[in-house]
Design an enzyme around this catalytic site. Structure first.
Site, PDB file in Angstrom:
ATOM      1  N   TYR A   1      -8.091  15.176  -7.473  1.00  0.00           N
ATOM      2  CA  TYR A   1      -7.126  14.474  -8.336  1.00  0.00           C
ATOM      3  C   TYR A   1      -6.196  15.492  -8.989  1.00  0.00           C
ATOM      4  O   TYR A   1      -4.969  15.337  -8.965  1.00  0.00           O
ATOM      5  CB  TYR A   1      -7.886  13.682  -9.396  1.00  0.00           C
ATOM      6  CG  TYR A   1      -7.022  12.873 -10.337  1.00  0.00           C
ATOM      7  CD1 TYR A   1      -6.590  11.591  -9.994  1.00  0.00           C
ATOM      8  CD2 TYR A   1      -6.634  13.376 -11.583  1.00  0.00           C
ATOM      9  CE1 TYR A   1      -5.802  10.841 -10.860  1.00  0.00           C
ATOM     10  CE2 TYR A   1      -5.844  12.635 -12.450  1.00  0.00           C
ATOM     11  CZ  TYR A   1      -5.443  11.369 -12.088  1.00  0.00           C
ATOM     12  OH  TYR A   1      -4.649  10.628 -12.949  1.00  0.00           O
TER      13      TYR A   1
ATOM     14  N   SER B   1      -0.096  13.771 -14.301  1.00  0.00           N
ATOM     15  CA  SER B   1      -1.211  13.680 -15.255  1.00  0.00           C
ATOM     16  C   SER B   1      -1.297  14.985 -16.027  1.00  0.00           C
ATOM     17  O   SER B   1      -0.846  16.033 -15.527  1.00  0.00           O
ATOM     18  CB  SER B   1      -2.526  13.465 -14.491  1.00  0.00           C
ATOM     19  OG  SER B   1      -3.634  13.639 -15.343  1.00  0.00           O
TER      20      SER B   1
ATOM     21  N   LYS C   1      -2.176  15.819  -8.342  1.00  0.00           N
ATOM     22  CA  LYS C   1      -1.197  15.628  -9.415  1.00  0.00           C
ATOM     23  C   LYS C   1      -0.338  16.883  -9.596  1.00  0.00           C
ATOM     24  O   LYS C   1       0.843  16.786  -9.952  1.00  0.00           O
ATOM     25  CB  LYS C   1      -1.899  15.239 -10.717  1.00  0.00           C
ATOM     26  CG  LYS C   1      -2.555  13.851 -10.668  1.00  0.00           C
ATOM     27  CD  LYS C   1      -1.553  12.733 -10.415  1.00  0.00           C
ATOM     28  CE  LYS C   1      -2.127  11.350 -10.649  1.00  0.00           C
ATOM     29  NZ  LYS C   1      -1.159  10.264 -10.387  1.00  0.00           N
TER      30      LYS C   1
ATOM     31  N   ASP D   1       0.874  -1.168   0.000  1.00  0.00           N
ATOM     32  CA  ASP D   1       0.000   0.000   0.000  1.00  0.00           C
ATOM     33  C   ASP D   1       0.911   1.217   0.000  1.00  0.00           C
ATOM     34  O   ASP D   1       1.589   1.500   1.002  1.00  0.00           O
ATOM     35  CB  ASP D   1      -0.905   0.000   1.239  1.00  0.00           C
ATOM     36  CG  ASP D   1      -1.863   1.188   1.247  1.00  0.00           C
ATOM     37  OD1 ASP D   1      -1.628   2.165   0.495  1.00  0.00           O
ATOM     38  OD2 ASP D   1      -2.843   1.151   2.021  1.00  0.00           O
TER      39      ASP D   1
HETATM   40  N1  LIG Z   1      -5.240   6.121 -17.426  1.00  0.00           N
HETATM   41  C1  LIG Z   1      -5.177   7.408 -17.586  1.00  0.00           C
HETATM   42  O1  LIG Z   1      -5.855   7.990 -18.449  1.00  0.00           O
HETATM   43  C2  LIG Z   1      -4.242   8.217 -16.731  1.00  0.00           C
HETATM   44  C3  LIG Z   1      -4.008   9.556 -17.096  1.00  0.00           C
HETATM   45  C4  LIG Z   1      -3.163  10.330 -16.327  1.00  0.00           C
HETATM   46  C5  LIG Z   1      -2.533   9.785 -15.220  1.00  0.00           C
HETATM   47  N2  LIG Z   1      -2.780   8.476 -14.868  1.00  0.00           N
HETATM   48  C6  LIG Z   1      -2.078   7.974 -13.694  1.00  0.00           C
HETATM   49  O2  LIG Z   1      -1.359   6.820 -14.045  1.00  0.00           O
HETATM   50  C7  LIG Z   1      -1.154   6.009 -12.890  1.00  0.00           C
HETATM   51  C8  LIG Z   1      -1.499   4.573 -13.222  1.00  0.00           C
HETATM   52  O3  LIG Z   1      -2.876   4.509 -13.526  1.00  0.00           O
HETATM   53  P1  LIG Z   1      -3.482   3.486 -14.599  1.00  0.00           P
HETATM   54  O4  LIG Z   1      -4.257   4.280 -15.555  1.00  0.00           O
HETATM   55  O5  LIG Z   1      -2.439   2.567 -15.065  1.00  0.00           O
HETATM   56  O6  LIG Z   1      -4.548   2.750 -13.657  1.00  0.00           O
HETATM   57  P2  LIG Z   1      -4.805   1.216 -13.279  1.00  0.00           P
HETATM   58  O7  LIG Z   1      -6.034   1.217 -12.461  1.00  0.00           O
HETATM   59  O8  LIG Z   1      -4.722   0.359 -14.490  1.00  0.00           O
HETATM   60  O9  LIG Z   1      -3.541   0.847 -12.365  1.00  0.00           O
HETATM   61  C9  LIG Z   1      -3.374   1.428 -11.100  1.00  0.00           C
HETATM   62  C10 LIG Z   1      -2.697   0.410 -10.207  1.00  0.00           C
HETATM   63  O10 LIG Z   1      -2.410   1.065  -8.957  1.00  0.00           O
HETATM   64  C11 LIG Z   1      -2.730   0.143  -7.919  1.00  0.00           C
HETATM   65  N3  LIG Z   1      -3.021   0.888  -6.684  1.00  0.00           N
HETATM   66  C12 LIG Z   1      -4.078   1.679  -6.405  1.00  0.00           C
HETATM   67  N4  LIG Z   1      -3.992   2.155  -5.145  1.00  0.00           N
HETATM   68  C13 LIG Z   1      -2.837   1.646  -4.628  1.00  0.00           C
HETATM   69  C14 LIG Z   1      -2.207   1.757  -3.366  1.00  0.00           C
HETATM   70  N5  LIG Z   1      -2.731   2.485  -2.376  1.00  0.00           N
HETATM   71  N6  LIG Z   1      -1.028   1.110  -3.187  1.00  0.00           N
HETATM   72  C15 LIG Z   1      -0.486   0.355  -4.172  1.00  0.00           C
HETATM   73  N7  LIG Z   1      -1.057   0.205  -5.375  1.00  0.00           N
HETATM   74  C16 LIG Z   1      -2.220   0.843  -5.595  1.00  0.00           C
HETATM   75  C17 LIG Z   1      -3.935  -0.631  -8.437  1.00  0.00           C
HETATM   76  O11 LIG Z   1      -4.082  -1.859  -7.728  1.00  0.00           O
HETATM   77  C18 LIG Z   1      -3.575  -0.802  -9.902  1.00  0.00           C
HETATM   78  O12 LIG Z   1      -2.856  -2.008 -10.111  1.00  0.00           O
HETATM   79  C19 LIG Z   1      -1.992   6.638 -11.786  1.00  0.00           C
HETATM   80  O13 LIG Z   1      -1.165   7.416 -10.935  1.00  0.00           O
HETATM   81  C20 LIG Z   1      -2.962   7.522 -12.533  1.00  0.00           C
HETATM   82  O14 LIG Z   1      -3.419   8.601 -11.765  1.00  0.00           O
HETATM   83  C21 LIG Z   1      -3.606   7.692 -15.601  1.00  0.00           C
END
Ligand SMILES: NC(=O)c1ccc[n+]([C@@H]2O[C@H](COP(=O)([O-])OP(=O)(O)OC[C@H]3O[C@@H](n4cnc5c(N)ncnc54)[C@H](O)[C@@H]3O)[C@@H](O)[C@H]2O)c1
Length: 280
Positions: free
Chosen positions: A156, A143, A160, A63
């Protein structure tokens, strides 16, 4: 395309590495020769990915909002693989949604714990281990909502933005240890987070690829591999002179929409429309 052997002998931790952007980056690091600890709250999914990828991959249920968990992840990586060179602070979620006037202090704390405290803890605990190897790279996932806050939920976007500030101040402190610290700012990436379902199906991902393609000037939604390629660059010696930066990987979304695509009345009342070069 992966560059074989680029990370031979290097060790990385990828938080949130069980899914989406994190999983894409784990695969890229493995393809390029690194050993990787997948540190994710979803321990089962992290273990399944590590099992699939072989002996240079390992998993630890983590976590990222808990200091003892991050410290344990750093210890696990150094115990298993002999050191640490790359820390990718990437785990995240969408945070609290809805109007600010309805958000609770618990909503605020959870959002900032998972999105900001995690990055602070990742930097804090990875730095001594990376410094022991003579330097390395820390990359934090922010982000485009950090740069264009109205495109994301309040908390959020604020969290970020804090990640960008922390990246900059950390880069100054860590430079003397030869550790570079940069942020990536993904646009819309087809992942479970983006479709709002941690167990997103291929059909759901395909639906957003279709519905949201035109939001980016390059005409498609991003994929985890797009971000993984940028993270690999920032982690590598090719980025040896790059620190304290915010790298947008978003198909051009953060610079748009283009002038002609703004709705009326903006275009007809905008002063640029009335500007004419002087008569000759
Ligand atoms: N997908 C998008 O459009 C997007 C855009 C901008 C930024 N992001 C950022 O990219 C990062 C990855 O997101 P993603 O899109 O791959 O999402 P995702 O949901 O596919 O993956 C996120 C992962 O983080 C893990 N997670 C969540 N809370 C956690 C915690 N407290 N401790 C450990 N692990 C934890 C989840 O179990 C999951 O495996 C994030 O920081 C998200 O904010 C995503």
């Amino acid at each position: 395309m992966p560059i074989p052997d680029r990370f031979d002998g290097k060790v990385a931790i990828v938080t949130g590495g069980a899914s989406g952007i994190g999983a894409g980056t784990v695969r890229r690091f493995i393809d390029e020769g690194a050993s990787v600890l997948i540190a994710d709250l979803n321990g089962d999914q992290a273990s399944a990915l590590a099992d699939e990828l072989g002996e240079r991959a390992a998993a630890l249920r983590t976590d990222v909002s808990k200091e003892e968990d991050i410290a344990a992840a750093v210890s696990e990586a150094t115990d298993l693989f002999g050191g640490l060179d790359i820390m990718f602070n990437n785990a995240g979620f969408g945070g609290a949604l809805g109007p600010l006037v309805e958000a609770s202090v618990d909503d605020f704390d959870l959002t900032f714990d998972v999105l900001v405290k995690s990055v602070f803890l990742g930097i804090k605990h990875a730095t001594p281990a990376i410094a022991e190897r003579g330097g390395g790279s820390i990359i934090n996932t922010a982000s485009i909502c950090a740069k264009r806050p109205g495109w994301g939920p309040h908390l959020y976007s604020a969290a970020k933005s804090a990640v960008l500030a922390l990246t900059e101040t950390a880069s100054l402190e860590l430079a003397e240890s030869n550790i570079r610290c940069n942020a990536v700012c993904p646009g819309l990436i087809a992942t479970p987070l983006y479709v709002g379902n941690p167990k997103a199906t291929e059909e759901q991902l395909a639906a957003v690829r279709e519905s949201d393609a035109s939001l980016q000037p390059l005409g498609r939604v991003g994929e985890p591999g797009d971000i993984a390629a940028a993270v690999a660059f920032l982690a590598s010696d090719d980025a040896a002179w790059v620190t304290g930066q915010h790298f947008s990987i978003d198909g051009g979304m953060n610079v748009g929409p283009k002038f002609e695509d703004w709705p009326e009345p903006f275009r007809t009342t905008h002063p640029i429309r009335h500007h004419r070069p002087p008569d000759r």
